[in-house]
Structures are given as structure tokens and as C-alpha cells.
Design an enzyme around this catalytic site. Sequence first.
Site, PDB file in Angstrom:
ATOM      1  N   VAL A  52      25.417  21.541  51.245  1.00 59.47           N
ATOM      2  CA  VAL A  52      24.443  21.902  52.295  1.00 59.47           C
ATOM      3  C   VAL A  52      25.000  21.657  53.508  1.00 59.47           C
ATOM      4  O   VAL A  52      24.357  21.823  54.642  1.00 59.47           O
ATOM      5  CB  VAL A  52      23.349  20.984  51.861  1.00 59.47           C
ATOM      6  CG1 VAL A  52      22.594  21.423  50.797  1.00 59.47           C
ATOM      7  CG2 VAL A  52      23.816  19.376  51.838  1.00 59.47           C
ATOM      8  N   TYR A  53      26.192  21.315  53.633  1.00 55.58           N
ATOM      9  CA  TYR A  53      26.770  21.109  55.146  1.00 55.58           C
ATOM     10  C   TYR A  53      26.762  22.480  55.542  1.00 55.58           C
ATOM     11  O   TYR A  53      27.513  23.376  55.331  1.00 55.58           O
ATOM     12  CB  TYR A  53      28.008  20.408  55.244  1.00 55.58           C
ATOM     13  CG  TYR A  53      28.039  18.872  54.536  1.00 55.58           C
ATOM     14  CD1 TYR A  53      26.910  18.287  54.509  1.00 55.58           C
ATOM     15  CD2 TYR A  53      29.191  18.428  54.185  1.00 55.58           C
ATOM     16  CE1 TYR A  53      26.928  16.873  53.999  1.00 55.58           C
ATOM     17  CE2 TYR A  53      29.108  16.789  53.796  1.00 55.58           C
ATOM     18  CZ  TYR A  53      27.938  16.367  53.730  1.00 55.58           C
ATOM     19  OH  TYR A  53      27.804  14.942  53.306  1.00 55.58           O
ATOM     20  N   ALA A  54      26.058  22.563  56.946  1.00 57.93           N
ATOM     21  CA  ALA A  54      26.407  23.999  57.577  1.00 57.93           C
ATOM     22  C   ALA A  54      25.746  24.793  56.693  1.00 57.93           C
ATOM     23  O   ALA A  54      26.306  26.154  56.663  1.00 57.93           O
ATOM     24  CB  ALA A  54      27.420  24.048  58.171  1.00 57.93           C
TER      25      ALA A  54
END
Length: 325
Positions: A52-54
Amino acid sequence: MEQRHLGRTGLRVSRLGLGTMTWGRGTGEQEAADQLKLFADAGGTLVDTADVYADGGAEHLLGRLMADLVPRSELVVATKAGYGSGGDRRFDTSRRHLLAALDASLDRLGTDYVDLWQVHAWDPETPLEETLQALDTAVSSGRARYVGICGFSGWQLAKAATWQLAGPGRVRLATCQMEYSLLERGIERELLPAALDLGVGLLAASPLGRGVLTGKYRSTVPEGSRLDGDLAPFVEQYLDEESRGIVDAVATAADGLATTPLQVALAWVRDRPGVVAPLVGARTARQLESALDAERLVLPEEIRRALDDVSAPSVSYPDAGFGAA
């Protein structure tokens, strides 16, 4: 850089991890490349990311850098899955979602396995044994070498780790990733004792108190800092009077040791019982370089005790035991 075992496993990792939460968002490709090269040259191996990071951008970026800059074989890559796949479901640790998310992560990273795969959060809507079966499948299929969890409470970690130890063919939990710093010591009440007892290593997220322990917010709000942007709510909870006292104590210790508050705060977390590695997410290579300099710092016992005392979490029943009859 000194290496430590990842929990009760044979895998050794650097005792400082590189976090990538801002990669692909506030940290561009060139800055990320500078960070990764600096980290690897210093002997760092553990790189932590998440699907889910970026929105997957951090994994994409790390994958490109492993192809062009630092060989995959020189890194211990950790990623996470478990946030919802859309709709009103915030968390989704169903077998279907987790294994599909792992395949997508591998594609973005450009690798056929990750060294550490972690469940990103507790999902009250999915039976725990189903979630853990997905971890077993990931390891048995060769897509993950080790597994862990993030964001669990003490009883949730104990239940998960004990379940994995109870049956043949189940994979031991290697790690739990939790926020831990001089400003947030809540895991010491139940989760950390459980992790120590069960041989689960702690990866300490936000070891600098979301940047507050560096002292940069003591008098002003630096331009471009988290408090100056959309992450302000993430930081503001650590700007109360109690936190200011802890930050002042860290600054005093740094002055006495002729070092920086960042390095004092990081060394304190790094050397706590049960900690495998603090995870440092720097916006710039210069910030990361300052964190790497903490490798040489060992806090004197009297300073460590003073920091322990000033930051001690409140203890109440039942942790404090029974009162007088």
C-alpha cells in the site's frame, strides 16, 4: 553494520532497517536511489516496504533499484499485505486477498520471492487460522522465506504465534512490526513480553517518534516537514507537554555525548530487549546518513536509565499486580 538474527530464525539482518513508506510519494527515484546505495554501502541489508505504500509505487521503485543499482542478493526484502481490496473493508487478510496481493508484490518488485512477508494488520472479519494458512502457503510455495505480523495486540500476537507452533508444517512467526520509541512504549505492557517469550523479533517502526525525537519541532516547524504537510495529524499527538519533556531529555543527553538527538533516540530503541532493528524512513539521503552514524553510538548506562525513567509508560492493573487485600 552489526547483524542480528531475525527472531528465532537462522536469518541475519542489519540492526538498522531502511523504511520506504515515502518512496514514490514524497521521495522520488533519484533520492530513493541515493538512500539505497548509502544504506547498502554502510552494510545495511533489511529494506521494509508494503503493497500500500504509494499504492504499490514504493515496491515498483525498489524493484527498479534492485535491477539497476543494488543486487537483489545483497538485500533482505520485507513487504506487507492485508489492507482492504476496496469497498468498505479496511482490512482483508483472507487467503484469497493475501495470496493475490503477494503475487502482485512480487511482480512489482521484480523478484520471485521476498525474504519476509508480513500480515499488515489484524482483520476481525477473517478467521485467524485462515490468515495463517496463507502464510504457510507463501513459504511452502517458495514465494516467501519467512513470515511475520504487524499491528497486532499482545493477545493477538500470542494466539497467532502459539497456533503456528502447535502443528506440524506450520511456519514459525519470525517478526512483529510495531511502533516503538521513547514517545511510544505501550508495547512493553503485553506485546513485547509475549514476543520475547515466543521468540518473535521486533521490528521497531517510527523509532524517532514520527520525527519528533530529532528535536526539529522544539521551536519551529521546518518547511517541508511532516508537520508542514498532510501528515500533520500523524505528528501532532506527540507534541504535548509530556512528550516535550522526553524530547528535552533526549536533547540534553545528546549534548552531553556530543552527538545528535536523532542518534540518541535511535540507539535507545536499537538496544532494547527483543528489538531486531529499528526501521528508519528518511526523506533524504542526508537524513539517512545521520541515522547510520548511530551505529557507532552506545549509550552509557546512566543515560539509558535516565531516558528509561523520563519516558516510562504508566502501569496499572493487571500489569502492576494485585493491590493489598
